[in-house]
Design an enzyme around this catalytic site. Structure first.
Site, PDB file in Angstrom:
ATOM      1  N   ASN A  10      96.037  -5.361 -44.300  1.00  0.00           N
ATOM      2  CA  ASN A  10      95.195  -6.694 -44.709  1.00  0.00           C
ATOM      3  C   ASN A  10      94.009  -6.577 -44.819  1.00  0.00           C
ATOM      4  O   ASN A  10      93.362  -6.488 -43.710  1.00  0.00           O
ATOM      5  CB  ASN A  10      95.646  -7.694 -43.666  1.00  0.00           C
ATOM      6  CG  ASN A  10      95.225  -9.164 -43.914  1.00  0.00           C
ATOM      7  OD1 ASN A  10      94.449  -9.150 -44.822  1.00  0.00           O
ATOM      8  ND2 ASN A  10      95.280  -9.973 -42.959  1.00  0.00           N
ATOM      9  N   TRP A  11      93.156  -6.326 -45.898  1.00  0.00           N
ATOM     10  CA  TRP A  11      91.799  -6.384 -46.130  1.00  0.00           C
ATOM     11  C   TRP A  11      91.190  -7.561 -45.617  1.00  0.00           C
ATOM     12  O   TRP A  11      89.742  -7.477 -45.672  1.00  0.00           O
ATOM     13  CB  TRP A  11      91.617  -6.075 -47.491  1.00  0.00           C
ATOM     14  CG  TRP A  11      91.903  -4.497 -47.846  1.00  0.00           C
ATOM     15  CD1 TRP A  11      92.749  -3.624 -47.268  1.00  0.00           C
ATOM     16  CD2 TRP A  11      91.560  -3.890 -48.922  1.00  0.00           C
ATOM     17  NE1 TRP A  11      92.964  -2.301 -47.671  1.00  0.00           N
ATOM     18  CE2 TRP A  11      92.230  -2.439 -48.845  1.00  0.00           C
ATOM     19  CE3 TRP A  11      90.856  -3.915 -50.251  1.00  0.00           C
ATOM     20  CZ2 TRP A  11      92.235  -1.472 -49.849  1.00  0.00           C
ATOM     21  CZ3 TRP A  11      90.717  -3.114 -51.076  1.00  0.00           C
ATOM     22  CH2 TRP A  11      91.524  -1.767 -51.058  1.00  0.00           C
ATOM     23  N   HIS A  96      99.381 -16.162 -42.261  1.00  0.00           N
ATOM     24  CA  HIS A  96      98.361 -15.475 -41.247  1.00  0.00           C
ATOM     25  C   HIS A  96      97.769 -16.541 -40.223  1.00  0.00           C
ATOM     26  O   HIS A  96      97.542 -17.741 -40.706  1.00  0.00           O
ATOM     27  CB  HIS A  96      97.441 -14.733 -41.996  1.00  0.00           C
ATOM     28  CG  HIS A  96      96.561 -13.857 -41.048  1.00  0.00           C
ATOM     29  ND1 HIS A  96      95.733 -13.958 -40.479  1.00  0.00           N
ATOM     30  CD2 HIS A  96      96.872 -12.339 -40.928  1.00  0.00           C
ATOM     31  CE1 HIS A  96      95.418 -13.124 -39.626  1.00  0.00           C
ATOM     32  NE2 HIS A  96      96.108 -11.872 -39.875  1.00  0.00           N
ATOM     33  N   GLU A  98      94.805 -16.691 -39.177  1.00  0.00           N
ATOM     34  CA  GLU A  98      93.705 -17.241 -39.790  1.00  0.00           C
ATOM     35  C   GLU A  98      93.862 -18.426 -40.592  1.00  0.00           C
ATOM     36  O   GLU A  98      92.955 -19.133 -40.620  1.00  0.00           O
ATOM     37  CB  GLU A  98      92.916 -15.944 -40.380  1.00  0.00           C
ATOM     38  CG  GLU A  98      92.310 -15.089 -39.076  1.00  0.00           C
ATOM     39  CD  GLU A  98      92.178 -13.580 -39.716  1.00  0.00           C
ATOM     40  OE1 GLU A  98      92.116 -13.460 -40.659  1.00  0.00           O
ATOM     41  OE2 GLU A  98      92.202 -12.660 -38.603  1.00  0.00           O
ATOM     42  N   GLU A 166     102.269 -11.081 -34.927  1.00  0.00           N
ATOM     43  CA  GLU A 166     100.962 -10.685 -34.608  1.00  0.00           C
ATOM     44  C   GLU A 166     100.311 -11.719 -33.388  1.00  0.00           C
ATOM     45  O   GLU A 166     100.018 -12.769 -33.843  1.00  0.00           O
ATOM     46  CB  GLU A 166     100.117 -11.131 -35.732  1.00  0.00           C
ATOM     47  CG  GLU A 166     100.378 -10.111 -37.174  1.00  0.00           C
ATOM     48  CD  GLU A 166      99.033 -10.009 -37.978  1.00  0.00           C
ATOM     49  OE1 GLU A 166      98.656  -8.878 -38.276  1.00  0.00           O
ATOM     50  OE2 GLU A 166      98.486 -11.073 -38.737  1.00  0.00           O
ATOM     51  N   SER A 212      95.347  -5.208 -33.560  1.00  0.00           N
ATOM     52  CA  SER A 212      94.567  -4.136 -33.266  1.00  0.00           C
ATOM     53  C   SER A 212      95.374  -2.829 -33.453  1.00  0.00           C
ATOM     54  O   SER A 212      95.309  -2.028 -32.252  1.00  0.00           O
ATOM     55  CB  SER A 212      94.047  -4.295 -31.728  1.00  0.00           C
ATOM     56  OG  SER A 212      93.020  -5.485 -31.656  1.00  0.00           O
ATOM     57  N   GLY A 233      94.812  -4.690 -39.878  1.00  0.00           N
ATOM     58  CA  GLY A 233      93.558  -5.478 -40.397  1.00  0.00           C
ATOM     59  C   GLY A 233      92.398  -4.215 -40.355  1.00  0.00           C
ATOM     60  O   GLY A 233      92.381  -3.494 -41.499  1.00  0.00           O
ATOM     61  N   GLY A 234      91.483  -4.274 -39.403  1.00  0.00           N
ATOM     62  CA  GLY A 234      90.576  -3.422 -39.328  1.00  0.00           C
ATOM     63  C   GLY A 234      90.261  -1.918 -39.688  1.00  0.00           C
ATOM     64  O   GLY A 234      89.875  -1.475 -40.585  1.00  0.00           O
TER      65      GLY A 234
HETATM   66  P1  13P Z   1      93.304  -6.277 -36.823  1.00  0.00           P
HETATM   67  O1  13P Z   1      93.953  -5.021 -36.987  1.00  0.00           O
HETATM   68  O2  13P Z   1      91.919  -6.118 -37.179  1.00  0.00           O
HETATM   69  O3  13P Z   1      93.502  -6.665 -35.212  1.00  0.00           O
HETATM   70  O4  13P Z   1      93.877  -7.462 -37.500  1.00  0.00           O
HETATM   71  C1  13P Z   1      95.253  -7.705 -37.324  1.00  0.00           C
HETATM   72  C2  13P Z   1      95.753  -8.430 -38.560  1.00  0.00           C
HETATM   73  O5  13P Z   1      95.461  -9.817 -38.335  1.00  0.00           O
HETATM   74  C3  13P Z   1      96.381  -8.234 -39.762  1.00  0.00           C
HETATM   75  O6  13P Z   1      96.942  -9.175 -40.406  1.00  0.00           O
END
Ligand code: 13P
Length: 255
Positions: A10-11, A96, A98, A166, A212, A233-234
Site C-alpha cells: 500500500n503505497w 483502511h 486512514e 491492521e 509495521s 505500507g512503509g
Molecule cells: P506500515 O507498514 O507503514 O505500518 O503501514 C501498514 C498499512 O497501513 C498498510 O495498509
C-alpha cells in the site's frame, strides 16, 4: 489448509511518477515471475496507468487504494469501479483505518464500496483493526466483529475477498503485533468469515496482517497458521524490503 500467500504493497500518498518508476524497476528485478505468492502494488490514482504498463510481463498485479460506489456522475474528486477496472486494476483496498479515521468513512459507505468493486469485477482487500485504547479495554474482537459485519454482507462474491487485519496502533509506528496477537485475531476473523459465507469460504479466504511489517519480522508473522500474507505500507516503498517480505511469505508456504 494451505492457502497461497498474498502480499500487497500500500503505497498510500507516496511517489511521483519519477519515484514510482525507480521503485518499480527495482521490484521488476527482485520479484521473479513464478514465485508462489500473489503480489500486488496499490498505487495512488495518478500512477495506475503508467504503473500498469510497467507491470507488463511481471506477475505483480495492480491495485488501487479507494473507489467510490456510484457508477458515474457529479461526484467531484471520486473514481468509479468501472474507471479502475478500465485501468487494469485487479485489487482495491477498502476500509483502511486512514480512510475510516481521517476521512470519516462509515460502515455503510464501506459496504457500498466493497459491493461496487466486487460487482465491477475486481478483488477487494477489506481492512479491519482496533485502536490501542480498544485493545487495552479488551474490546478488540468486538470492534473487529462489528467492522466485518458492517462492511460485508452474505450476498457478496466472497471468492474475490481478502481481509487485512491492521491493528491501528501498529500502523506506521514500528510497533507490530506479536505473532500470538496476530494469530488470535486472524483465527477470530476466519471463524466469522465461515459464519458469514460458509465453512469452505472460511478455510480458503486469505487474511493478511498489516502494521509495521518489515523484513525483520515478516517470517515470524507469516509462520502463524492463519496469517496468509501481508499488507505492507512503509516497507513497500523500498524494493529490497518489499521483495524480502514476499520471499518470507514464499518460505512460509514451502515449510
Ligand atoms: P506500515 O507498514 O507503514 O505500518 O503501514 C501498514 C498499512 O497501513 C498498510 O495498509
Amino acid at each position: 489448509m494451505s492457502r497461497r500467500p498474498f502480499v500487497a504493497g500500500n503505497w498510500k500518498m507516496n511517489c511521483t511518477l519519477v519515484e514510482a518508476r525507480e521503485l518499480m524497476s527495482g521490484l521488476r528485478k527482485l520479484v521473479q515471475p513464478g514465485i508462489p505468492v500473489d503480489v500486488a502494488v496499490c498505487t495512488p490514482f495518478t500512477l495506475l496507468y503508467p504503473m500498469g504498463r510497467e507491470l507488463d510481463g511481471t506477475d505483480i498485479k495492480l491495485g488501487a487504494q479507494n473507489c467510490y460506489f456510484e457508477s458515474k456522475g457529479a461526484f467531484t474528486g471520486e473514481t468509479s469501479a468501472a474507471m479502475l477496472k478500465a485501468a487494469n486494476v485487479e485489487y482495491v483496498i477498502i476500509g483502511h483505518s486512514e480512510r475510516r479515521q481521517i476521512f470519516g468513512e462509515s460502515g455503510d459507505l464501506l459496504r457500498s464500496k466493497v459491493k461496487a468493486c466486487l460487482d465491477g469485477g475486481m478483488s477487494v482487500i477489506y481492512c479491519v483493526g482496533e485502536l490501542l485504547e480498544q485493545r487495552d479495554a479488551g474490546s478488540t474482537t468486538d470492534v473487529i466483529g462489528r467492522q466485518l459485519a458492517e462492511g460485508l454482507g452474505d450476498d457478496l462474491d466472497h471468492g474475490r475477498l481478502t481481509i487485512a487485519y491492521e491493528p491501528v496502533w501498529a500502523i506506521g509506528t514500528g510497533r507490530t503485533a506479536t505473532p500470538d496477537q496476530a494469530q488470535e485475531v486472524h483465527a477470530f476473523i476466519r471463524e466469522r468469515m465461515a459464519g458469514l459465507f460458509g465453512a469452505d469460504a472460511g478455510n480458503t479466504m486469505r487474511i493478511q496482517y498489516g502494521g509495521s511489517v518489515k523484513p525483520g519480522n515478516a517470517a515470524e508473522l507469516m509462520a502463524c497458521p492463519d496469517v496468509d500474507g501481508a499488507l505492507v505500507g512503509g516497507a513497500s516503498l523500498v524494493a529490497e524490503d518489499f521483495a524480502s517480505i514476499i520471499l518470507a511469505s514464499a518460505a512460509a508456504v514451502s515449510r
